[in-house]
Write a protein that holds these residues in place. Structure first.
Motif, PDB file in Angstrom:
ATOM      1  N   GLY A  25       0.800  -1.222   0.000  1.00 17.83           N
ATOM      2  CA  GLY A  25       0.000   0.000   0.000  1.00 17.83           C
ATOM      3  C   GLY A  25       0.828   1.264   0.000  1.00 17.83           C
ATOM      4  O   GLY A  25       0.274   2.363  -0.061  1.00 17.83           O
ATOM      5  N   PHE A  26       2.127   1.122   0.104  1.00 17.22           N
ATOM      6  CA  PHE A  26       3.023   2.271   0.030  1.00 17.22           C
ATOM      7  C   PHE A  26       4.409   1.757  -0.304  1.00 17.22           C
ATOM      8  O   PHE A  26       4.691   0.561  -0.205  1.00 17.22           O
ATOM      9  CB  PHE A  26       3.046   3.045   1.357  1.00 17.22           C
ATOM     10  CG  PHE A  26       3.730   2.314   2.489  1.00 17.22           C
ATOM     11  CD1 PHE A  26       3.070   1.314   3.187  1.00 17.22           C
ATOM     12  CD2 PHE A  26       5.031   2.621   2.843  1.00 17.22           C
ATOM     13  CE1 PHE A  26       3.685   0.635   4.225  1.00 17.22           C
ATOM     14  CE2 PHE A  26       5.662   1.944   3.884  1.00 17.22           C
ATOM     15  CZ  PHE A  26       4.987   0.952   4.572  1.00 17.22           C
ATOM     16  N   THR A  27       5.280   2.647  -0.705  1.00 12.86           N
ATOM     17  CA  THR A  27       6.670   2.265  -0.947  1.00 12.86           C
ATOM     18  C   THR A  27       7.550   2.820   0.168  1.00 12.86           C
ATOM     19  O   THR A  27       7.231   3.833   0.777  1.00 12.86           O
ATOM     20  CB  THR A  27       7.170   2.796  -2.306  1.00 12.86           C
ATOM     21  OG1 THR A  27       7.002   4.219  -2.336  1.00 12.86           O
ATOM     22  CG2 THR A  27       6.379   2.191  -3.449  1.00 12.86           C
ATOM     23  N   LEU A  28       8.645   2.141   0.410  1.00 12.12           N
ATOM     24  CA  LEU A  28       9.472   2.463   1.567  1.00 12.12           C
ATOM     25  C   LEU A  28      10.181   3.811   1.452  1.00 12.12           C
ATOM     26  O   LEU A  28      10.558   4.396   2.467  1.00 12.12           O
ATOM     27  CB  LEU A  28      10.528   1.372   1.787  1.00 12.12           C
ATOM     28  CG  LEU A  28      10.036  -0.057   2.010  1.00 12.12           C
ATOM     29  CD1 LEU A  28      11.208  -0.968   2.302  1.00 12.12           C
ATOM     30  CD2 LEU A  28       9.006  -0.119   3.114  1.00 12.12           C
ATOM     31  N   ASP A  29      10.329   4.294   0.232  1.00 14.05           N
ATOM     32  CA  ASP A  29      11.228   5.420  -0.024  1.00 14.05           C
ATOM     33  C   ASP A  29      11.009   6.620   0.886  1.00 14.05           C
ATOM     34  O   ASP A  29      11.966   7.272   1.285  1.00 14.05           O
ATOM     35  CB  ASP A  29      11.101   5.878  -1.473  1.00 14.05           C
ATOM     36  CG  ASP A  29      11.561   4.821  -2.457  1.00 14.05           C
ATOM     37  OD1 ASP A  29      11.418   5.038  -3.668  1.00 14.05           O
ATOM     38  OD2 ASP A  29      12.076   3.786  -2.002  1.00 14.05           O
ATOM     39  N   HIS A  30       9.764   6.930   1.209  1.00 16.42           N
ATOM     40  CA  HIS A  30       9.479   8.149   1.960  1.00 16.42           C
ATOM     41  C   HIS A  30       9.024   7.870   3.392  1.00 16.42           C
ATOM     42  O   HIS A  30       8.462   8.754   4.048  1.00 16.42           O
ATOM     43  CB  HIS A  30       8.414   8.966   1.233  1.00 16.42           C
ATOM     44  CG  HIS A  30       8.808   9.344  -0.155  1.00 16.42           C
ATOM     45  ND1 HIS A  30       9.832  10.221  -0.428  1.00 16.42           N
ATOM     46  CD2 HIS A  30       8.345   8.929  -1.359  1.00 16.42           C
ATOM     47  CE1 HIS A  30       9.964  10.351  -1.739  1.00 16.42           C
ATOM     48  NE2 HIS A  30       9.073   9.569  -2.319  1.00 16.42           N
TER      49      HIS A  30
END
Length: 125
Positions: A25-30
């Motif tokens: 549901g989200f990417t780790l980058d931020h």
């Protein structure tokens, strides 16, 4: 946002375990992603956290030199390698995440916005 923790179990003192936290549901980058633990009768504490963007890490003093946090952004997964486990490491371990506004150590000290279900780690002979 979903976080799925796995890898807990029963281990003897001095042994090792590797926890995994699969994020969706989200990417780790931020985000800052971390591991917290809570033992019976004790307050929850931040064990280790990592920034998904620049990889900055935080460790609580009691695990420094024994635990290592890592991330695989391609797999959207964060790991916690736990070595030289002690009786006092016994707890339910939770994976958590927050959008990174204030830095890794802040979130590991204060807490996160999103939480997964815990995984039990028991250190016993």
């Amino acid at each position: 946002v979903q976080l799925q923790a796995s890898g807990g179990g029963l281990v003897q003192p001095g042994g090792s375990l590797r926890l995994s936290c699969a994020a969706s549901g989200f990417t780790l980058d931020h985000y800052v992603i971390g591991w917290f633990r809570q033992a019976p009768g004790k307050e929850r504490e931040g064990v280790s956290c990592v920034s998904g963007g620049d990889g900055r890490t935080y460790y609580v003093d009691s695990v420094k030199g024994r635990f290592t946090i890592g991330r695989d952004n391609a797999k959207n997964t964060v790991y916690l390698q736990m070595n030289s486990l002690k009786y006092e490491d016994t707890a339910v371990y939770y994976c958590a995440a927050s959008l990174n506004r204030y830095g890794t150590s802040w979130y590991c000290s204060v807490g996160m916005d999103y939480w997964g279900k815990g995984t039990q780690v028991t250190v016993s002979s």
